[in-house]
Design a protein around this motif. Structure first.
Motif, PDB file in Angstrom:
ATOM      1  N   TYR A 122      41.502  -6.752  71.167  1.00  0.00           N
ATOM      2  CA  TYR A 122      41.744  -8.130  70.750  1.00  0.00           C
ATOM      3  C   TYR A 122      42.122  -9.012  71.924  1.00  0.00           C
ATOM      4  N   ASP A 123      42.378  -8.388  73.072  1.00  0.00           N
ATOM      5  CA  ASP A 123      42.588  -9.099  74.323  1.00  0.00           C
ATOM      6  C   ASP A 123      43.853  -9.949  74.322  1.00  0.00           C
ATOM      7  N   THR A 124      44.991  -9.300  74.102  1.00  0.00           N
ATOM      8  CA  THR A 124      46.286  -9.944  74.285  1.00  0.00           C
ATOM      9  C   THR A 124      46.997  -9.241  75.443  1.00  0.00           C
ATOM     10  N   PRO A 125      48.017  -9.864  76.019  1.00  0.00           N
ATOM     11  CA  PRO A 125      48.740  -9.228  77.125  1.00  0.00           C
ATOM     12  C   PRO A 125      49.681  -8.115  76.688  1.00  0.00           C
ATOM     13  N   SER A 341      57.084  -3.392  58.157  1.00  0.00           N
ATOM     14  CA  SER A 341      57.099  -3.502  59.618  1.00  0.00           C
ATOM     15  C   SER A 341      55.712  -3.434  60.242  1.00  0.00           C
ATOM     16  N   LEU A 342      54.773  -2.721  59.615  1.00  0.00           N
ATOM     17  CA  LEU A 342      53.410  -2.706  60.155  1.00  0.00           C
ATOM     18  C   LEU A 342      52.802  -4.096  60.066  1.00  0.00           C
ATOM     19  N   THR A 343      53.002  -4.759  58.921  1.00  0.00           N
ATOM     20  CA  THR A 343      52.529  -6.137  58.767  1.00  0.00           C
ATOM     21  C   THR A 343      53.170  -7.039  59.813  1.00  0.00           C
ATOM     22  N   ALA A 344      54.475  -6.883  60.014  1.00  0.00           N
ATOM     23  CA  ALA A 344      55.179  -7.714  60.989  1.00  0.00           C
ATOM     24  C   ALA A 344      54.665  -7.469  62.400  1.00  0.00           C
ATOM     25  N   ILE A 349      51.024  -9.674  66.967  1.00  0.00           N
ATOM     26  CA  ILE A 349      49.879  -9.532  67.864  1.00  0.00           C
ATOM     27  C   ILE A 349      48.866 -10.646  67.605  1.00  0.00           C
ATOM     28  N   VAL A 350      48.555 -10.862  66.329  1.00  0.00           N
ATOM     29  CA  VAL A 350      47.612 -11.923  65.957  1.00  0.00           C
ATOM     30  C   VAL A 350      48.173 -13.284  66.346  1.00  0.00           C
ATOM     31  N   LEU A 354      46.402 -16.106  68.601  1.00  0.00           N
ATOM     32  CA  LEU A 354      46.063 -17.433  68.095  1.00  0.00           C
ATOM     33  C   LEU A 354      46.749 -18.544  68.878  1.00  0.00           C
ATOM     34  N   LEU A 355      47.949 -18.257  69.378  1.00  0.00           N
ATOM     35  CA  LEU A 355      48.662 -19.250  70.172  1.00  0.00           C
ATOM     36  C   LEU A 355      48.124 -19.350  71.595  1.00  0.00           C
TER      37      LEU A 355
END
Length: 405
Positions: A122-125, A341-344, A349-350, A354-355
């Motif tokens: 997903y290409d986040t840091p 907690s999995l949802t959190a 990450i999402v 998005l930000l």
């Protein structure tokens, strides 16, 4: 690129909605303190990923540094707790029920491997740990029938031995991520070699946390004496790990200078490796790293210290939620986060993606935004549904296990 991502594992089975006044654990059969520990670990993860830079110093910097790595260790520890809950906490399931429980864990592990790989791409840091967690589940599953004592012995033995084995393997392994081999697939994500040996959370040095969590989950955690003993034991482990590292770095000739020569910190800042990542991450260029206890040093002392922190955190959460009804009411939003907690985790990450956050760490207002957002969502969702959305989907995905004979 941060190295503090962690998977908050969902509690297995239906989760009761979080009422305005949470009932006592004895009334529900559920250890509310475990959910509180998960919720706090979620916020610790948020702090490590989107909070201010610990190097800013002061009280805020100190709190941010506490979250780095230790939140990941707490989640790994609670992963072991989840495995035992799914397979029978005080009495392991046997026969058909045992086979079905094992099948559910295998399905969950495979889903975590796939989901973790997807989020990595997903290409986040953030260094996503879900795929690592899936592997942890599979590796420790053969131990699920053991009682607390043998599990504790195995956890201790693995903490003493595996970090040294990992160091030797890392010195000799030759791994090219662009080789196109099955071990490196898919490109840009973690293949089996990183998951086991060279990644941010190599299984060889993280399964001791999971096994320790399994051992603790086998205990009678409703008993006050057990909780107090756990808190004392955890404190002793933390002191032994961090204190042992501090003494080693000060007393072993050339240890601190070897760390500095390997590129860790400058001058006296290398001495912070006894508890902190603030001066940098391990390079593995010198065996002196085996004396460090910084959260991502992957050493015996680090495992001992961070296991101690996790045990203390869990014990205090259990004590507080049971003995302090007013505190339990105030902590309801955090407990709600812990039940999903999995949802959190995926939410943050999402959210980072998005930000458009390309560099971490972030800032205090971003951190508070994530925390408030997670608490509001969890509190509202839990009023109408039994489990978080991803927890519900994960439960549905494991339904085929009921057909196992």
């Amino acid at each position: 690129m941060t190295q503090n991502a962690a998977l908050p594992l969902p509690a297995p089975g239906p989760t009761p909605s979080a009422p305005a006044t949470p009932p006592s654990p004895s009334a529900t059969g559920r250890l509310i303190g475990v959910d509180l520990a998960r919720g706090l670990a979620v916020f610790g993860m948020y702090a490590a990923h989107v909070g201010p830079d610990p190097s800013r110093g002061g009280a805020t910097g100190f709190l941010m540094e506490l979250a780095h790595g230790r939140a990941s260790a707490l989640f790994a520890f609670l992963a072991g707790f989840s495995i035992v809950l799914m397979t029978g906490r005080r009495t392991p399931k046997t026969g058909r029920a045992g086979r079905q429980a094992v099948t559910k864990i295998v399905i969950r592990a495979l889903i975590l491997l796939v989901l973790g790989t997807a989020l990595t791409l997903y290409d986040t840091p953030v260094k996503v740990i879900l795929a690592f967690y899936g592997l942890y589940f599979l590796l420790v599953l053969p131990l699920y029938r053991l009682s607390a004592k043998p599990l504790a012995v195995i956890a201790a033995a693995s903490a003493l031995v595996l970090p040294q084995v990992l160091y030797v393997i890392q010195q000799h392994i030759r791994y090219e991520t662009g080789s196109g081999s099955l071990w490196a697939w898919p490109g840009g994500a973690d293949g089996m070699v990183p998951l086991l040996f060279t990644g941010s959370y190599p299984a060889l040095s993280w399964v001791p946390f999971v096994i320790a969590g399994m051992a603790v989950a086998r205990l009678d955690l409703a008993a006050t004496t057990v909780r107090i003993r756990l808190a004392i034991t955890g404190l002793c482990l933390a002191v032994a790990g961090y204190g042992g590292s501090w003494l080693a770095l000060h007393l072993v000739p050339g240890a601190a200078s070897a760390l500095a020569d390997s590129g860790y910190g400058e001058g006296s800042s290398a001495m912070s490796a006894w508890w902190s990542d603030i001066a940098g991450y391990p390079t593995g260029d010198t065996a002196a790293w085996l004396l460090a206890a910084s959260p991502h040093s992957e050493t015996t002392l680090s495992i001992v210290a961070n296991t101690g922190v996790a045990v203390v955190a869990l014990a205090l959460c259990l004590i507080a939620t049971d003995a302090l009804p007013r505190f339990r009411r105030l902590a309801t939003p955090v407990i709600a986060v812990g039940t999903m907690s999995l949802t959190a985790y995926v939410f943050h990450i999402v959210g980072i993606r998005l930000l458009g956050v390309e560099e971490l760490p972030g800032s205090l207002h971003v951190l508070l935004g994530f925390i408030v957002g997670a608490m509001v969502f969890a509190a509202l969702w839990s009023r109408f549904f039994g489990r978080g959305p991803l927890e519900w989907l994960l439960g549905r995905a494991t339904r085929p296990a009921q057909y196992v004979k």
